[in-house]
Design an enzyme around this catalytic site. Structure first.
Site, PDB file in Angstrom:
ATOM      1  CD  GLU A  41      -8.275   6.191  -0.076  1.00  0.00           C
ATOM      2  OE1 GLU A  41      -7.512   5.925  -1.028  1.00  0.00           O
ATOM      3  OE2 GLU A  41      -7.873   6.596   1.022  1.00  0.00           O
TER       4      GLU A  41
ATOM      5  CG  ASN B 182     -11.651  -0.564   4.221  1.00  0.00           C
ATOM      6  OD1 ASN B 182     -11.899  -1.060   5.318  1.00  0.00           O
ATOM      7  ND2 ASN B 182     -10.488   0.012   3.947  1.00  0.00           N
TER       8      ASN B 182
ATOM      9  CG  ASP C  75      -2.064   0.976   1.078  1.00  0.00           C
ATOM     10  OD1 ASP C  75      -3.213   0.515   0.967  1.00  0.00           O
ATOM     11  OD2 ASP C  75      -1.813   2.204   1.070  1.00  0.00           O
ATOM     12  CB  ILE C  76       0.819   4.274  -2.147  1.00  0.00           C
ATOM     13  CG1 ILE C  76       1.911   5.148  -2.719  1.00  0.00           C
ATOM     14  CG2 ILE C  76      -0.423   5.070  -1.837  1.00  0.00           C
ATOM     15  CD1 ILE C  76       1.575   5.737  -4.086  1.00  0.00           C
TER      16      ILE C  76
ATOM     17  CG  HIS D 120      -6.837  -2.949   3.221  1.00  0.00           C
ATOM     18  ND1 HIS D 120      -6.102  -1.807   3.000  1.00  0.00           N
ATOM     19  CD2 HIS D 120      -8.061  -2.723   2.677  1.00  0.00           C
ATOM     20  CE1 HIS D 120      -6.853  -0.920   2.351  1.00  0.00           C
ATOM     21  NE2 HIS D 120      -8.047  -1.454   2.155  1.00  0.00           N
TER      22      HIS D 120
ATOM     23  CG  HIS E 238      -8.779  -3.026  -2.307  1.00  0.00           C
ATOM     24  ND1 HIS E 238      -9.766  -2.330  -2.962  1.00  0.00           N
ATOM     25  CD2 HIS E 238      -8.536  -2.333  -1.178  1.00  0.00           C
ATOM     26  CE1 HIS E 238     -10.099  -1.273  -2.271  1.00  0.00           C
ATOM     27  NE2 HIS E 238      -9.371  -1.247  -1.166  1.00  0.00           N
TER      28      HIS E 238
HETATM   29  P1  5GP Z   1      -9.703   1.416   0.450  1.00  0.00           P
HETATM   30  O1  5GP Z   1      -9.824   2.582   1.370  1.00  0.00           O
HETATM   31  O2  5GP Z   1     -10.422   1.649  -0.856  1.00  0.00           O
HETATM   32  O3  5GP Z   1     -10.062   0.110   1.089  1.00  0.00           O
HETATM   33  O4  5GP Z   1      -8.170   1.254   0.152  1.00  0.00           O
HETATM   34  C1  5GP Z   1      -7.507   1.783  -0.950  1.00  0.00           C
HETATM   35  C2  5GP Z   1      -6.045   1.694  -0.614  1.00  0.00           C
HETATM   36  O5  5GP Z   1      -5.310   1.898  -1.805  1.00  0.00           O
HETATM   37  C3  5GP Z   1      -5.583   2.761   0.383  1.00  0.00           C
HETATM   38  O6  5GP Z   1      -5.028   2.112   1.530  1.00  0.00           O
HETATM   39  C4  5GP Z   1      -4.548   3.570  -0.398  1.00  0.00           C
HETATM   40  O7  5GP Z   1      -3.460   3.965   0.387  1.00  0.00           O
HETATM   41  C5  5GP Z   1      -4.149   2.615  -1.505  1.00  0.00           C
HETATM   42  N1  5GP Z   1      -3.726   3.271  -2.734  1.00  0.00           N
HETATM   43  C6  5GP Z   1      -4.382   4.275  -3.370  1.00  0.00           C
HETATM   44  N2  5GP Z   1      -3.712   4.613  -4.492  1.00  0.00           N
HETATM   45  C7  5GP Z   1      -2.639   3.791  -4.564  1.00  0.00           C
HETATM   46  C8  5GP Z   1      -1.564   3.672  -5.514  1.00  0.00           C
HETATM   47  O8  5GP Z   1      -1.471   4.363  -6.516  1.00  0.00           O
HETATM   48  N3  5GP Z   1      -0.623   2.723  -5.243  1.00  0.00           N
HETATM   49  C9  5GP Z   1      -0.699   1.897  -4.128  1.00  0.00           C
HETATM   50  N4  5GP Z   1       0.285   1.012  -3.971  1.00  0.00           N
HETATM   51  N5  5GP Z   1      -1.691   2.000  -3.230  1.00  0.00           N
HETATM   52  C10 5GP Z   1      -2.648   2.945  -3.444  1.00  0.00           C
END
Ligand code: 5GP
Ligand code: ZN
Length: 118
Positions: free
Chosen positions: A100, A92, A35-36, A107, A105
């Site tokens: 987001e 999530n 994760d970034i 985690h 996906h």
């Molecule tokens: P969500 O909140 O949708 O469950 O998680 C999305 C995740 O994707 C977040 O933890 C965010 O940091 C990660 N993320 C968003 N954009 C990128 C990206 O361009 N590269 C990587 N490696 N992770 C990303």
């Protein structure tokens, strides 16, 4: 690009190599990368190569894929050395969960005590 790719999706772009990522696993149906914005010392995302979206929109035929994602989550946790100390696998979904990105996906979080909070 594989079937069911969304040209506007960040994770589809990562699958296609159009956005760089630190890949830790890839096979014929899923990939995993760091994760970034990590929330823990280990924070890996496991995604299908195809643009599968929300849990509630998955089909019965996706069950094998979803099960595989969970098993890959365990495998990358082992590779990261957190199998014994423990880890959390979470998905999530929607606003209240802080989702987001709509490309399904998992985690995989660990490397520190995570507590009971989400
Ligand atoms: P969500 O909140 O949708 O469950 O998680 C999305 C995740 O994707 C977040 O933890 C965010 O940091 C990660 N993320 C968003 N954009 C990128 C990206 O361009 N590269 C990587 N490696 N992770 C990303
Ligand atoms: Zn996508």
């Amino acid at each position: 690009m594989p079937l069911n790719s969304d040209p506007n999706c960040i994770f589809c772009k990562i699958v296609a190599g159009q956005i760089p990522s630190t890949q830790v696993h890839r096979d014929e149906s899923v990939m995993a990368f760091n994760d970034i914005r990590p929330l823990a010392p280990t924070h890996i995302l496991v995604i299908p190569l195809e643009h599968v979206t929300f849990v509630n929109q998955t089909r019965a035929e996706d069950e094998k894929l979803i099960g595989h994602m969970v098993r890959v989550g365990g495998s990358v946790a082992q590779k990261a050395g957190i199998e014994k100390s423990g880890y959390r696998i979470s998905i999530n979904q929607g606003r209240d969960a802080g989702q987001e990105l709509d490309h399904l996906h998992l985690h995989v979080l660990g490397g520190r005590p995570l507590g009971r909070s989400a």
